[in-house]
Design an enzyme around this catalytic site. Structure first.
Site, PDB file in Angstrom:
ATOM      1  N   HIS A 154      23.297   3.120  43.126  1.00  0.00           N
ATOM      2  CA  HIS A 154      22.298   2.566  42.210  1.00  0.00           C
ATOM      3  C   HIS A 154      21.963   1.114  42.545  1.00  0.00           C
ATOM      4  CE1 HIS A 154      19.743   2.177  38.858  1.00  0.00           C
ATOM      5  NE2 HIS A 154      20.464   2.771  37.930  1.00  0.00           N
ATOM      6  N   ASP A 380       6.375  18.430  46.895  1.00  0.00           N
ATOM      7  CA  ASP A 380       5.979  19.660  47.590  1.00  0.00           C
ATOM      8  C   ASP A 380       6.197  19.458  49.087  1.00  0.00           C
ATOM      9  OD1 ASP A 380       4.683  21.772  48.802  1.00  0.00           O
ATOM     10  OD2 ASP A 380       2.850  21.609  47.623  1.00  0.00           O
TER      11      ASP A 380
END
Length: 434
Positions: A154, A380
């Site tokens: 993070h 996608d």
């Protein structure tokens, strides 16, 4: 039925040399925003059915191409000459695991997700000084379906950065590396202190664990007492909530107001007690000058809407939304500049982020993060978007995450963790707007 995940290959994948635009062994300092993020690997797990799943080679080829534009992800943590943690942009690469499962993805999603989701992303070795900061696992199912699980430290990036990266990765796969972004990666340019620096707020105890930090008051529970839940809010429910508020509000604001009310009621708290929510706030557009939305790094601070329990439960949705909105508005350009100035003053200090360790109980409070801006349908890789986002276990009671639904009909998923003794009461009222 338990699903066995077999690791078949492990490699370190480096950025494409012909496309690399940065790195070369340069060092980059952590900003004060990076230092406020937890030093921990955050998992994200996405699934594609057999018809939409790309090949492993396609995924890895696109990853090598896009890493050339994200040198921090391909680098390593290091220590500078003053003993401070920094990034070494050495293009050392990311770890990629390949795995197989002798079961169909649809069956696993229907029955065994909770049992094996934590086997679907890499587990970082926090003791290894040369550990890759970004790691990937490609798990192929018998039907041809694919799960891509990632783990990223993070302190390298926040949720917005990673959402931009994932979409860029997908575009690189679709275009065979021809379509690549040019993200803003200059960390020094987004956190420029005043001369002299003049912090005006108590950042040492707000964003970090100072002597008087609010985090010192939280207790803990055995992990088996912390129950993970997923709640689906259809588009129609969200529209009804917004109508119930009666004033203009965002999806995030109305859902947080609703969740705050219902979780507080389920906890059966004393009416005179106070409850607050730690709300992650993207500071890119709030800073002066504004930071580009495609900035790759951490640029998050926190707001703390707070109410007495009886007021929260008796107030209208519009009033609660107003409390949330007002708290977020206080994270303005003056507050952000004060935080940057504090980073300069405390540059040589040991600072500990306020991240909650596993088992922490936030009750009577909550913490919320939002990925509602993440366009899952843009993820996608050439044959279609993911069919599911799989939430790993959340080991902190009172932590909520809002994610856009991958379902065809849309809506929002709320992934959360509650004390097991409050779960049934919450389930009974979670769709009530009373």
């Amino acid at each position: 039925m338990a699903v066995a995940v077999e690791i078949t290959r492990s490699e370190v994948l480096r950025p494409s040399e012909t496309l690399a635009a940065g790195g070369g062994g340069k060092r980059s300092q952590l900003t004060v925003f990076d230092r406020a993020a937890m030093d921990w690997y955050i998992p994200a797990v996405f699934a594609w059915d057999g018809a939409a799943a790309p090949s492993n080679d396609e995924v890895k080829g696109g990853l090598a191409a896009v890493l050339a534009r994200y040198p921090h992800l391909a680098g390593r943590f290091d220590v500078d000459e003053r003993g401070r943690r920094c990034f070494n942009l050495n293009n050392a690469g990311v770890r990629v695991l390949e795995a197989t499962v002798a079961a169909d993805l649809a069956d696993a999603l229907a029955h065994d997700v909770a049992a094996h989701v934590n086997e679907l992303y890499p587990k970082a070795d926090m003791e290894n000084a040369d550990e890759p900061v970004f790691q990937v696992q490609l798990t192929r199912y018998a039907c041809g379906g694919l799960v891509i699980g990632t783990a990223c430290n993070h302190q390298v990036s926040d949720g917005q950065s990673m959402s931009f990266f994932y979409v860029a990765w997908a575009a690189a796969v679709r275009s065979a590396g021809a379509t690549l972004p040019t993200p803003f990666v200059d960390r020094a340019a987004i956190a420029v202190p005043r001369g002299p620096p003049a912090p005006a707020f108590d950042h040492r105890n707000i964003e970090f664990k100072g002597e008087h930090s609010w985090t010192h008051s939280y207790g803990s529970l055995p992990l088996e007492r912390i129950r993970n839940l997923a709640v689906h809010f259809p588009d129609e429910f969200v529209a009804g909530l917004k109508s119930h508020v009666g004033a203009r509000c965002s999806t995030f604001q109305c859902l947080l107001a609703h969740a705050w009310k219902k979780i507080t009621a389920a906890r059966d708290l004393s009416p005179e007690e106070y409850t607050q929510v730690r709300v992650a706030v993207n500071c890119r557009g709030r800073a002066s000058p504004a930071v580009p939305m495609d900035y790759f790094g951490n640029m998050v601070l926190w707001a703390f809407p707070r109410m007495r329990v009886r007021d929260l439960l008796s107030s209208s949705y519009a009033a609660v939304v107003g409390v949330i909105r007002n708290a977020v508005a206080r994270v303005d350009e003056q507050y952000i500049q004060s935080f940057v100035d504090f980073g300069e003053v405390a540059a040589g200090d040991e600072l500990t982020p306020t991240a909650a360790p596993p088992g922490t109980v936030f009750c009577p409070d909550l913490e919320v993060d939002s990925w509602l801006g993440f366009r899952f349908h843009d993820l996608d890789f050439g044959r279609g978007p993911p069919c599911a986002f799989l939430p790993p276990d959340v080991p902190v009671e009172g932590l909520l995450i809002f994610v856009p639904s991958c379902a065809a009909k849309g809506g929002v998923e709320m992934f959360m963790a509650l004390d097991d003794v409050h779960v049934e009461a919450f389930r009974q009222i979670c769709y009530s707007m009373d």
